[in-house]
Design a protein around this motif. Structure first.
Motif: not given
Length: 103
Positions: A19-22, A48-51, A64-67
């Motif tokens: 993933f792209h880490s902000k 919605d997110r991937f948890h 880790l919750s990612l859009l």
């Protein structure tokens, strides 16, 4: 990617999420246990997110919750996980599953 992720929830397979880490401003990969797909109960943005449970966090193991727009790839691994490793609360999942006491 959502289909792979949800399939890994049902099969209890760990995943490698890139993933792209902000925070880091670059792509990162983490081995995780997929926990759920749906809106965040904590975030203001209810998309919605991937948890996932992140086994490789810099600080400590954590959620880790990612859009979806942050996720570059999801690879389902052969390694299995046990929900007892991280579920310490009464779960209310968005994705129905058969995890016994952790469902």
């Amino acid at each position: 990617m959502e289909k792979q992720f949800v399939g890994a929830i049902h099969s209890l397979n760990k995943v490698r999420i890139t993933f792209h880490s902000k925070e880091d401003g670059a792509p990162l990969s983490r081995v995780c246990a997929p926990m759920d797909f749906g809106p965040s109960r904590r975030a203001h943005n209810k998309d919605d997110r991937f948890h996932s449970w992140d086994y490789e966090s810099d600080q400590k193991n954590h959620v880790l919750s990612l859009l979806p727009g942050q996720v570059l790839s999801i690879e389902v691994l052969d390694d299995k996980f046990d929900p007892a490793e991280f579920v310490t609360w009464q779960p209310h999942w968005f994705v129905a599953r058969n995890w016994g006491a952790y469902s």
